[in-house]
Design a protein around this motif. Sequence first.
Motif, PDB file in Angstrom:
ATOM      1  N   ALA A 159       0.845  -1.189   0.000  1.00  0.00           N
ATOM      2  CA  ALA A 159       0.000   0.000   0.000  1.00  0.00           C
ATOM      3  C   ALA A 159       0.882   1.241   0.000  1.00  0.00           C
ATOM      4  N   GLY A 160       0.546   2.214  -0.839  1.00  0.00           N
ATOM      5  CA  GLY A 160       1.324   3.432  -0.955  1.00  0.00           C
ATOM      6  C   GLY A 160       2.464   3.340  -1.944  1.00  0.00           C
ATOM      7  N   GLU A 161       2.656   2.186  -2.545  1.00  0.00           N
ATOM      8  CA  GLU A 161       3.730   1.997  -3.513  1.00  0.00           C
ATOM      9  C   GLU A 161       3.238   2.381  -4.906  1.00  0.00           C
ATOM     10  N   ALA A 162       4.138   2.933  -5.714  1.00  0.00           N
ATOM     11  CA  ALA A 162       3.846   3.223  -7.120  1.00  0.00           C
ATOM     12  C   ALA A 162       4.722   2.304  -7.962  1.00  0.00           C
ATOM     13  N   LEU A 163       4.100   1.315  -8.582  1.00  0.00           N
ATOM     14  CA  LEU A 163       4.815   0.287  -9.334  1.00  0.00           C
ATOM     15  C   LEU A 163       4.666   0.540 -10.819  1.00  0.00           C
ATOM     16  N   ALA A 164       5.794   0.640 -11.525  1.00  0.00           N
ATOM     17  CA  ALA A 164       5.790   0.735 -12.976  1.00  0.00           C
ATOM     18  C   ALA A 164       6.124  -0.632 -13.551  1.00  0.00           C
ATOM     19  N   VAL A 165       5.289  -1.105 -14.467  1.00  0.00           N
ATOM     20  CA  VAL A 165       5.481  -2.395 -15.119  1.00  0.00           C
ATOM     21  C   VAL A 165       6.010  -2.136 -16.521  1.00  0.00           C
ATOM     22  N   LEU A 166       7.240  -2.557 -16.765  1.00  0.00           N
ATOM     23  CA  LEU A 166       7.912  -2.333 -18.032  1.00  0.00           C
ATOM     24  C   LEU A 166       8.080  -3.661 -18.768  1.00  0.00           C
ATOM     25  N   GLY A 167       8.448  -3.551 -20.040  1.00  0.00           N
ATOM     26  CA  GLY A 167       8.712  -4.756 -20.810  1.00  0.00           C
ATOM     27  C   GLY A 167       8.294  -4.574 -22.251  1.00  0.00           C
ATOM     28  N   PRO A 168       8.799  -5.412 -23.148  1.00  0.00           N
ATOM     29  CA  PRO A 168       8.453  -5.297 -24.562  1.00  0.00           C
ATOM     30  C   PRO A 168       7.003  -5.679 -24.822  1.00  0.00           C
ATOM     31  N   SER A 169       6.508  -5.336 -26.000  1.00  0.00           N
ATOM     32  CA  SER A 169       5.158  -5.746 -26.392  1.00  0.00           C
ATOM     33  C   SER A 169       5.055  -7.267 -26.347  1.00  0.00           C
ATOM     34  N   GLY A 170       3.938  -7.754 -25.809  1.00  0.00           N
ATOM     35  CA  GLY A 170       3.742  -9.185 -25.706  1.00  0.00           C
ATOM     36  C   GLY A 170       4.369  -9.830 -24.493  1.00  0.00           C
ATOM     37  N   SER A 171       4.895  -9.032 -23.571  1.00  0.00           N
ATOM     38  CA  SER A 171       5.578  -9.597 -22.400  1.00  0.00           C
ATOM     39  C   SER A 171       4.622  -9.965 -21.274  1.00  0.00           C
ATOM     40  N   GLY A 172       3.351  -9.528 -21.353  1.00  0.00           N
ATOM     41  CA  GLY A 172       2.369  -9.841 -20.321  1.00  0.00           C
ATOM     42  C   GLY A 172       1.940  -8.658 -19.478  1.00  0.00           C
ATOM     43  N   LYS A 173       2.386  -7.452 -19.841  1.00  0.00           N
ATOM     44  CA  LYS A 173       2.082  -6.263 -19.027  1.00  0.00           C
ATOM     45  C   LYS A 173       0.580  -6.006 -18.934  1.00  0.00           C
TER      46      LYS A 173
END
Length: 249
Positions: free
Chosen positions: A31-45
């Motif tokens: 809670a309170g965390e800001a998570l950025a999800v990175l990765g190439p197209s098709g990686s599951g983001k």
Amino acid sequence: MTAPIIQIRDVSKTYDVGLPALAGLSLEVRAGEALAVLGPSGSGKSTLLNLVAGLDRPSEGGVTVDGVRLDGMTEAGLARYRRERVGMVFQFFNLLDDLTVEDNVLLPAQLAGLPRTQAWERARELLERLGIDRHARAHPGRLSGGERQRVAVARALMNRPPLLLADEPTGALDSASAADVRDLLAGLSRDGQSIVLVTHDTALARSCATRTIELVDGVIARDSEVPGAVPAGATGTVTGIGEARAAVR
């Protein structure tokens, strides 16, 4: 240690053909965390974001958000979960062009049955604090891309959700508008709003996130804290405004 707002346990997601979109993924977000999800197209983001939003179900494993186990819920239960616990911001805004800015922001409160006076007060507070109150009676088509994304953020925060989800929130914007939205999300992050955002925008990840993960072929290839970021829960509240007002003025 701040309690997790998201708990994902051994989740796999397989569609009809091809490799799994997610392959035994486990993840906790505090809670309170800001998570950025990175990765190439098709990686599951996007698959990961849709599972957290309750828009998709895992083929295997469990997803719990804010104490609510999602993978066994009915469609009606998932719809209620999205109204009450999640705010969503999309790449292409998803605003209703035949409604005014104010009415777009009010829509989640109306769906949730919030009393009208209380809803109007909340909408006006958000519009003012996000720097778009002068556009309350305008229609979205008359606004810039950055202004429309601010409206989308205001709508997402209308019901005070514990979790804000953003799918490529700067992907459809010019550089100046993208910078405005980065400042806005960074302000919300500093205020303690729990955020999960999927992005290809590394500048957004650097400015907004307290933590980043990189997905490759449906698994987490890298998980790291952002240097200099304020630890989750160390300051502010999770009401979702705070310093964002200064960020968009």
